[in-house]
Design an enzyme around this catalytic site. Structure first.
Site, mmCIF file in Angstrom:
data_model
loop_
_atom_site.group_PDB
_atom_site.id
_atom_site.type_symbol
_atom_site.label_atom_id
_atom_site.label_comp_id
_atom_site.label_asym_id
_atom_site.label_seq_id
_atom_site.Cartn_x
_atom_site.Cartn_y
_atom_site.Cartn_z
ATOM 1 C CB SER A 78 -0.583 10.739 3.385
ATOM 2 O OG SER A 78 0.566 9.975 3.155
ATOM 3 C CE LYS A 79 5.530 10.272 10.046
ATOM 4 N NZ LYS A 79 5.824 11.590 10.612
#
Length: 497
Positions: free
Chosen positions: A256-257
């Site tokens: 995930s960013k």
RNA sequence: GUCCCCUUCGUCUAGUGGUUAGGACUCAGGAUUUUCAUUCCUGCAACAGGGGUUCGACUCCCCUAGGGGAUGCCA
């Protein structure tokens, strides 16, 4: 004719997993002489991001996965933005309504939430079990429905999932998979803003664009029943399906960013999913393609290559050899792959790649021939192309300082004496090659009854200022007699413990 | 919770009933007659657990456990 598609939603960045999905679609299409299509799934207005599509296209171009059809290239099946195809989706939704496969529902998300609370079931689905208790065109008579619509009451169109059915389909990677109909809800097809959901748009477009193989992430596996039922309702043939395993963080969580600042400062167990970060860090496109291809796929028994060009991947690829289990992203191996690609690259090509850094550091490389030799000598030791100017700076200018640690460790009382004697030996040389240099060095060490290292290390230090580098004799040859003698003399006076 | 998918060295993986379970990354040691960030060699290290089926299971079946995904008017 094989037709595959990469259908991302423009969220503003390209996920490494998304890039692999694109890659597999590309490889599969090319392998079969087919067409690789880019379609932008921008049906969620609330998530619109400025410039995201351009970003996406440039990432694909960088990776060399250029679509044969798409927003930029065009094609006979456009438009390739779903937001420009809304009339189409409405038309097909209407067809479903007319055939009784879909219905209009007036219940708002808030009302569903309340329903979930009141029934005490937080997982309550809008399906056959509660359909009759809701406000929809199945319960209301036509006049009432028309009245609500005329009053511009927000409403959606839902798919009417039949009861007591089992949806079975064959996934190329996973084999036969089935879901019972009570497990699938009456999916919203057209949202109250008039835009379609993924499910409708996806099926309609895949059919209209004549997609033969749907290759996408595993997160879509449980939506397949809805999709195959839609194909059935339309009387269309469903494409082949292949659901890819996910790519995970080292701690097995989803990439995930969120909470990732940069590649150099990663939280424990996490890895950056943004392709742009790897570009910025200096990874080669070939590296990323090579590495992610191997994350979930391999060419099979007897082929233990780790390094592949894109062309080789096209030749070898097959969906049958894609793994089922999720894979963890390993930065170490990625870096190793990058180093391998650099080592295997044509020196001439690398020379061109390296020139901008030299210019930036104001380093004059002299002749092309010289630069070529230096690059050739250093390329097997670089993990990143942009290390060249740092690793090889001394090839372009005399050292200004000498690595302290190495001085401490290698510079002895007799170093100056040995170096000066070595200088005397090499000025006598007619041919400045590996063998004669090595011979000269041994003459000096033997005469002084010293170990070879006693001279090798001080020479390297004086000539390069560094403690590490390529093989000493190779390095001296490339540097040339004149430079070497000059630097040795300079070092002999400049280096002190 | 429910449904679906998955499970071989730390990581990526080969393997389709009989193998000393192979390779790659990482790590450790050695060699290149004393650089290491090259190259070569060696080593460490795995079939999640339990039941079956079978003469024989990493391979087939079942159960359990663990991981992941879905469960949105997001994709």
């Amino acid at each position: 004719m094989t037709r595959t598609r990469f259908a991302p939603s423009p969220t503003g960045f390209v996920h490494i997993g998304g890039l692999r999905t694109a890659l597999y679609n590309y490889l599969f299409a090319k392998k079969h002489g087919g067409t690789f299509i880019l379609r932008i799934e921008d049906t969620d207005r609330t998530r619109f991001v400025e410039g995201a599509t351009e970003n996406l296209i440039s990432a694909l171009n960088w990776a060399g996965l250029v679509p044969d059809e798409g927003p930029e290239t065009g094609g006979d099946f456009g438009p390739y933005f779903q937001s420009e195809r809304t009339d189409l989706y409405k038309k097909y939704a209407q067809e479903l309504l007319d055939n009784g496969h879909a219905y209009i529902a007036f219940d708002t998300p808030e009302e569903m939430d309340e329903k979930r609370k009141s029934t005490g079931n937080p997982h309550l689905k809008y399906d056959a079990s509660i359909r009759n208790e809701m406000r929809n065109s199945l319960n209301l008579d036509n006049a009432q429905v028309q009245e609500l619509i005329d009053a511009e009451t927000p409403h959606v169109i839902r798919l009417k999932i039949p009861e007591d059915r089992t949806f079975t389909f064959k996934d190329i990677i996973r084999g036969e998979v089935s879901f019972k109909s009570e497990q699938v809800d009456d999916q919203v097809l057209i949202k109250s803003d008039g835009f379609p959901t993924y499910h409708l748009a996806n099926v309609v477009d895949d059919h209209l664009m004549e997609i033969t193989h749907v290759i996408r992430g595993e997160e879509w596996l449980s939506s397949v029943p809805k999709h195959i039922y839609l194909y059935e309702c339309f009387g269309w043939q469903a494409p082949e399906m292949a659901h890819l395993p996910l790519i995970l963080n080292p701690d097995k969580s989803k990439m995930s960013k969120r909470d990732i600042q940069s590649l150099d400062d990663l939280p424990q167990g996490k890895v950056d999913p943004d392709v742009a970060s790897y570009v910025k860090k200096g990874f080669e496109p070939e590296t990323i393609i090579n590495y992610i291809a191997l994350l979930g796929w391999n060419p099979g028994e007897g082929d233990e290559r780790q390094i592949f060009t894109k062309e080789e991947l096209v030749n070898e690829f097959s969906l049958e050899r894609v793994n089922k289990a999720a894979a963890i992203f390993d930065l170490r191996k990625l870096e190793w792959v990058n180093g391998e690609h650099i080592t295997q690259r044509d020196t001439a090509e690398l020379v061109e790649q390296v020139k901008p850094q030299l210019a930036e550091k104001g380093l004059d490389y002299g002749s092309e021939e010289y630069l070529f030799k230096v690059v050739d000598l250093l390329k097997s030791r670089m993990l990143f192309v942009d290390q060249f100017a740092v690793l090889g700076e001394y090839f372009f200018k005399d050292p200004e300082h000498y690595d302290e640690k190495t001085v401490k460790k290698r510079w002895k009382d007799d170093s100056v004496k040995l170096i000066l004697e070595f200088v005397d030996e090499i000025v006598k040389l007619d041919v400045f090659d590996k063998e004669s240099i090595e011979k000269a060095l041994h003459v000096v060490t033997e005469r002084n009854e010293a170990g070879t290292g006693r001279l090798i290390h001080p020479v390297r230090l004086a000539v390069s200022g560094m403690g590490v580098g390529p093989g000493l004799y190779d390095m001296l040859v490339v540097l040339g007699k004149e430079t070497v003698t000059r630097r040795l003399k300079a070092g002999a006076t400049a280096i002190t413990r």
